[in-house]
Design an enzyme around this catalytic site. Structure first.
Site, PDB file in Angstrom:
ATOM      1  N   ARG A 243       8.019   7.237   8.744  1.00  0.00           N
ATOM      2  CA  ARG A 243       6.793   6.472   8.946  1.00  0.00           C
ATOM      3  C   ARG A 243       5.713   6.974   8.008  1.00  0.00           C
ATOM      4  O   ARG A 243       5.622   8.190   7.764  1.00  0.00           O
ATOM      5  CB  ARG A 243       6.261   6.650  10.369  1.00  0.00           C
ATOM      6  CG  ARG A 243       6.895   5.755  11.417  1.00  0.00           C
ATOM      7  CD  ARG A 243       6.549   4.279  11.202  1.00  0.00           C
ATOM      8  NE  ARG A 243       7.181   3.447  12.207  1.00  0.00           N
ATOM      9  CZ  ARG A 243       8.421   2.945  12.112  1.00  0.00           C
ATOM     10  NH1 ARG A 243       9.155   3.168  11.041  1.00  0.00           N
ATOM     11  NH2 ARG A 243       8.910   2.199  13.076  1.00  0.00           N
ATOM     12  N   GLU A 272       0.374   0.867   5.073  1.00  0.00           N
ATOM     13  CA  GLU A 272       1.231  -0.269   4.713  1.00  0.00           C
ATOM     14  C   GLU A 272       0.570  -1.591   5.059  1.00  0.00           C
ATOM     15  O   GLU A 272      -0.057  -1.681   6.122  1.00  0.00           O
ATOM     16  CB  GLU A 272       2.532  -0.192   5.538  1.00  0.00           C
ATOM     17  CG  GLU A 272       3.589   0.651   4.923  1.00  0.00           C
ATOM     18  CD  GLU A 272       4.764   0.873   5.865  1.00  0.00           C
ATOM     19  OE1 GLU A 272       5.216   2.020   5.909  1.00  0.00           O
ATOM     20  OE2 GLU A 272       5.209  -0.077   6.536  1.00  0.00           O
ATOM     21  N   HIS A 290       9.424  -0.447   2.773  1.00  0.00           N
ATOM     22  CA  HIS A 290       9.897  -0.287   4.163  1.00  0.00           C
ATOM     23  C   HIS A 290      11.182  -1.094   4.404  1.00  0.00           C
ATOM     24  O   HIS A 290      11.220  -1.981   5.255  1.00  0.00           O
ATOM     25  CB  HIS A 290       8.791  -0.703   5.145  1.00  0.00           C
ATOM     26  CG  HIS A 290       8.960  -0.080   6.501  1.00  0.00           C
ATOM     27  ND1 HIS A 290       7.914   0.323   7.286  1.00  0.00           N
ATOM     28  CD2 HIS A 290      10.071   0.213   7.226  1.00  0.00           C
ATOM     29  CE1 HIS A 290       8.363   0.827   8.428  1.00  0.00           C
ATOM     30  NE2 HIS A 290       9.678   0.770   8.413  1.00  0.00           N
TER      31      HIS A 290
HETATM   32  C1  8YV Z   1      11.911  -1.570  10.693  1.00  0.00           C
HETATM   33  C2  8YV Z   1      11.907   0.729  11.238  1.00  0.00           C
HETATM   34  O1  8YV Z   1      12.176  -2.033  11.948  1.00  0.00           O
HETATM   35  O2  8YV Z   1      13.422   0.694  13.027  1.00  0.00           O
HETATM   36  C3  8YV Z   1      12.364   1.107  12.583  1.00  0.00           C
HETATM   37  O3  8YV Z   1      11.616   1.854  13.241  1.00  0.00           O
HETATM   38  O4  8YV Z   1      10.949   1.182  10.745  1.00  0.00           O
HETATM   39  C4  8YV Z   1      12.650  -0.271  10.496  1.00  0.00           C
HETATM   40  O5  8YV Z   1      13.981  -0.376  10.815  1.00  0.00           O
HETATM   41  C5  8YV Z   1      12.297  -2.564   9.737  1.00  0.00           C
HETATM   42  O6  8YV Z   1      12.050  -2.031   8.504  1.00  0.00           O
HETATM   43  C6  8YV Z   1      11.589  -3.890   9.957  1.00  0.00           C
HETATM   44  O7  8YV Z   1      10.225  -3.755  10.004  1.00  0.00           O
END
Ligand code: 8YV
Length: 327
Positions: A243, A272, A290
């Site tokens: 993150r 982001e 991402h």
């Molecule tokens: C996002 C992610 O869901 O699962 C997570 O926590 O950060 C990723 O898999 C994906 O990039 C879609 O926003």
């Protein structure tokens, strides 16, 4: 004449595979957004005001201010494993069930951590940019000299499922693996991953690749800042597939600019989708939008699991009342 009870209304905050949406439509009236959109708290409240459930992306915020305006809401299915967009205490107080999608994206995301490690060390995207710009005039022995990956020490912060999947890939590269985690993982996992537990300072000092897989929380915000970057080797690379916000982006920009570390591979950013102009101007960082879990099969599996969770949380389908992934 019998009148049918109205079906619960469900909101899907971003586009989703049509056949997966059809499964929701069997049970609910579904309102789906057909474009990607970053939602403010006010917009979330407005969209959720008349909804019983929602499938959300991991950047769509729900907190007490939103929940104060959503009297019908019973369940939120996050389409991702991370859930720092959700205020879990507020959801609990409001009696709203929240779910996520663990398990289905581990291997795909681990592949991507390796893609960033290899791309950053071997200057893959920088080399491609240079070639596409017409700079390649003939074979040269001295261009794009990067770092090796094979045999280097892999250091992983966060030894959950994704951290473990990253570690397991290291044996083919003959890389010793060290890790740091809130608590040491079971001996069987360490053995399977051939990973050795070390303290935080040892990891920063010894790793040639520092890979972040920890969730974002108050405890991990800016866990990599100026001091931690200074503690890393000059030849080391920082990889963030977890993150934005875990890394202090301003401190990282300074370290990269002054070559205090060799490079970085980043799939996530503090603000982001904005990426600082100073970051965009640097060659020693690989930047991706991402997409760690973005293989077609895995995104389908995530969408499907989120929908299974919502159907069950709203009392329908084979798992009625027993959603598999309550947070
Ligand atoms: C996002 C992610 O869901 O699962 C997570 O926590 O950060 C990723 O898999 C994906 O990039 C879609 O926003």
């Amino acid at each position: 004449m019998s009148t049918q009870a109205p079906r619960p209304r469900v909101w899907v905050s971003r586009p989703l595979f049509d056949d997966v949406l059809d499964r929701l439509r069997e049970h609910f009236d579904v309102e789906v957004e057909n474009g990607d959109h970053d939602w403010s708290h006010e917009q979330m409240a407005q969209k959720l005001r008349d909804k019983t459930g929602a499938v959300l992306g991991v950047a769509d915020p729900v907190d007490a201010s939103v929940l104060a305006q959503t009297p019908l809401l019973r369940a939120i299915a996050n389409r991702g494993v991370g859930y720092n967009n959700l205020d879990l205490d507020a959801l609990k107080n409001a009696g709203v069930v929240a779910t996520n999608t663990p398990g289905v994206l581990d291997e795909t995301t681990a592949d991507f951590a390796w893609a960033l490690m290899l791309a950053a060390a071997r200057r893959v995207t920088e080399g491609e940019r240079w070639l596409r710009a017409g700079n390649w005039k003939g074979m040269s022995f001295h261009i794009m000299l990067g770092g090796d990956v094979y045999g280097k020490t892999l250091g992983i912060f966060g030894m959950g499922r994704i951290g473990q999947a990253i570690a397991r890939r290291a044996s083919g590269f003959r890389m010793p693996v060290i890790y740091h985690n809130r608590s040491r993982v079971a001996a069987g996992i360490e053995e399977d991953c051939e990973a050795r537990y070390v303290d935080r300072d040892t990891l920063l000092r010894d790793a040639d690749f520092v890979v972040l897989t920890v969730p974002l929380s108050a405890g991990t915000r800016h866990m990599i800042g100026a001091a931690e970057l200074a503690a890393m080797k000059r030849e080391a690379y920082l990889i963030n597939i977890a993150r934005g916000g875990i890394v202090d982006d301003a401190a990282l920009i300074a370290a990269l600019r002054e070559k205090r570390i060799a490079g970085a591979g980043l799939d996530v950013f503090e603000h982001e989708p904005e990426v600082p102009a100073e970051m965009l101007a640097l060659d020693n960082v690989v930047l991706t939008p991402h997409i760690g879990s973005a293989s077609l099969a895995t995104r389908r599996a995530m969408a499907s699991l989120a929908v299974d969770n919502l159907i069950a949380a709203l009392g329908c389908g084979p798992n009625a009342g027993r959603p598999p992934n309550v947070i």
